[in-house]
Enzyme design. Structure first.
Site, PDB file in Angstrom:
ATOM      1  N   ASP A 146     -12.272 -32.961 -57.642  1.00 39.65           N
ATOM      2  CA  ASP A 146     -12.912 -33.462 -58.852  1.00 39.65           C
ATOM      3  C   ASP A 146     -12.450 -32.586 -60.019  1.00 39.65           C
ATOM      4  O   ASP A 146     -12.030 -31.440 -59.824  1.00 39.65           O
ATOM      5  CB  ASP A 146     -14.428 -33.395 -58.686  1.00 39.65           C
ATOM      6  CG  ASP A 146     -15.168 -33.743 -59.960  1.00 39.65           C
ATOM      7  OD1 ASP A 146     -14.911 -34.820 -60.515  1.00 39.65           O
ATOM      8  OD2 ASP A 146     -15.985 -32.917 -60.404  1.00 39.65           O
TER       9      ASP A 146
ATOM     10  N   TYR B 248     -14.127 -32.348 -63.683  1.00 37.33           N
ATOM     11  CA  TYR B 248     -15.097 -31.753 -64.600  1.00 37.33           C
ATOM     12  C   TYR B 248     -16.240 -31.066 -63.859  1.00 37.33           C
ATOM     13  O   TYR B 248     -16.931 -31.672 -63.053  1.00 37.33           O
ATOM     14  CB  TYR B 248     -15.648 -32.816 -65.551  1.00 37.33           C
ATOM     15  CG  TYR B 248     -14.568 -33.482 -66.361  1.00 37.33           C
ATOM     16  CD1 TYR B 248     -13.864 -32.768 -67.328  1.00 37.33           C
ATOM     17  CD2 TYR B 248     -14.222 -34.812 -66.138  1.00 37.33           C
ATOM     18  CE1 TYR B 248     -12.852 -33.364 -68.059  1.00 37.33           C
ATOM     19  CE2 TYR B 248     -13.213 -35.420 -66.878  1.00 37.33           C
ATOM     20  CZ  TYR B 248     -12.525 -34.692 -67.832  1.00 37.33           C
ATOM     21  OH  TYR B 248     -11.520 -35.289 -68.550  1.00 37.33           O
TER      22      TYR B 248
ATOM     23  N   THR C 160     -15.753 -28.816 -61.722  1.00 35.82           N
ATOM     24  CA  THR C 160     -15.179 -28.317 -60.473  1.00 35.82           C
ATOM     25  C   THR C 160     -13.951 -27.460 -60.764  1.00 35.82           C
ATOM     26  O   THR C 160     -13.941 -26.261 -60.505  1.00 35.82           O
ATOM     27  CB  THR C 160     -14.809 -29.488 -59.543  1.00 35.82           C
ATOM     28  OG1 THR C 160     -15.980 -30.271 -59.281  1.00 35.82           O
ATOM     29  CG2 THR C 160     -14.234 -28.982 -58.225  1.00 35.82           C
TER      30      THR C 160
ATOM     31  N   SER D 170     -15.708 -30.849 -54.741  1.00 33.69           N
ATOM     32  CA  SER D 170     -16.447 -31.165 -55.960  1.00 33.69           C
ATOM     33  C   SER D 170     -17.630 -30.227 -56.113  1.00 33.69           C
ATOM     34  O   SER D 170     -18.190 -29.745 -55.124  1.00 33.69           O
ATOM     35  CB  SER D 170     -16.950 -32.613 -55.935  1.00 33.69           C
ATOM     36  OG  SER D 170     -17.669 -32.918 -57.128  1.00 33.69           O
TER      37      SER D 170
ATOM     38  N   PHE E  97     -23.764 -35.556 -56.364  1.00 32.76           N
ATOM     39  CA  PHE E  97     -23.610 -36.996 -56.134  1.00 32.76           C
ATOM     40  C   PHE E  97     -22.206 -37.319 -55.631  1.00 32.76           C
ATOM     41  O   PHE E  97     -22.004 -38.222 -54.811  1.00 32.76           O
ATOM     42  CB  PHE E  97     -23.914 -37.787 -57.415  1.00 32.76           C
ATOM     43  CG  PHE E  97     -22.803 -37.786 -58.432  1.00 32.76           C
ATOM     44  CD1 PHE E  97     -21.804 -38.748 -58.403  1.00 32.76           C
ATOM     45  CD2 PHE E  97     -22.747 -36.808 -59.414  1.00 32.76           C
ATOM     46  CE1 PHE E  97     -20.771 -38.741 -59.329  1.00 32.76           C
ATOM     47  CE2 PHE E  97     -21.723 -36.790 -60.349  1.00 32.76           C
ATOM     48  CZ  PHE E  97     -20.729 -37.757 -60.301  1.00 32.76           C
TER      49      PHE E  97
END
Length: 223
Positions: free
Chosen positions: A12, A14, A16, A175, A179
């Site tokens: 990921d 943003y 991360t 990540s 979610f």
């Protein structure tokens, strides 16, 4: 714990690889509490991606970010000047990597093919990676824009096995977003959660294969 056996790693972007807290720096002098402003902006940004996917609608991540900024300024009673709006939006094009990330990516790319798999629009991702000096570390930069959905929709994750030409079970997805961890694990990736803040995992399950506090800990776990 047994060593994870993977053939490629997808990250990921943003929160991360790059620090979304850097957006708060752009808010200084604009909002009385830049951290709270940036946090609300980020919360609405993600909320809008969930809503759009559930409604079967699509706007690219740049537009979503603008809409979330519009809400944030109205909610906090802040009126932006013509110069302040682009200053805030451009913060997403000029992120900074977490301090340990460049060195760890340099080590990992010697052993694994690396990809970015992000909700960000292609322009945002390319600009952000170039600005942060990380573009050369990633063989693939994969955007949710191609399928006009947002994570955690399975179609977003499904792009990585196709482009990387690997089975999904052979890919480690990394990540910092809970979610995203749940969505990627449900899809069938091996998953590492970068839990820098030490917060609890969402209670929906399934659980990630690996939980670490930093990229350096991830590198150590893969050695």
């Amino acid at each position: 714990m047994a060593r994870l056996r993977v053939k490629g790693i997808a990250f990921d972007m943003y929160g991360t690889v790059v620090d979304v807290g850097a957006v708060a720096d752009a808010c200084k002098g604009i909002a009385p509490d830049p951290t709270a402003f940036a946090a609300l902006w980020r919360t609405k940004q993600l909320e809008y991606t969930f809503l759009l996917s559930l409604m079967g609608k699509y706007q690219n991540f740049w537009t979503v970010s603008e809409r979330a900024l519009e809400f944030t300024t109205r909610r906090l009673g802040i009126e932006l000047s013509p110069a302040q709006h682009p200053r805030l939006m451009n913060a997403w094009l000029e992120p900074r990597p977490y301090a340990e990330v460049p060195a760890v990516l340099a080590r990992l790319k010697e052993r694994y093919p690396l990809a970015i798999l992000s909700n960000g629009s292609p322009r945002m991702l390319q600009a952000g990676l170039v600005h942060s000096g990380l573009r050369a570390d990633f063989r693939w930069v994969i955007s949710a824009d191609a399928v006009r959905l947002y994570k955690p929709a399975p179609k977003v994750y499904a792009q990585a096995p196709k482009q990387m030409k690997l089975k999904k079970a052979d890919i480690l997805f990394v990540s910092s977003n809970s979610f995203d961890v749940l969505g990627a694990k449900s899809f069938g990736f091996k998953v590492c959660w970068i839990n820098r803040a030490g917060v609890p995992l969402d209670a929906l399950g399934p659980r990630p294969d690996l939980v670490v506090a930093s990229f350096e800990a991830l590198r150590t776990a893969l050695d």
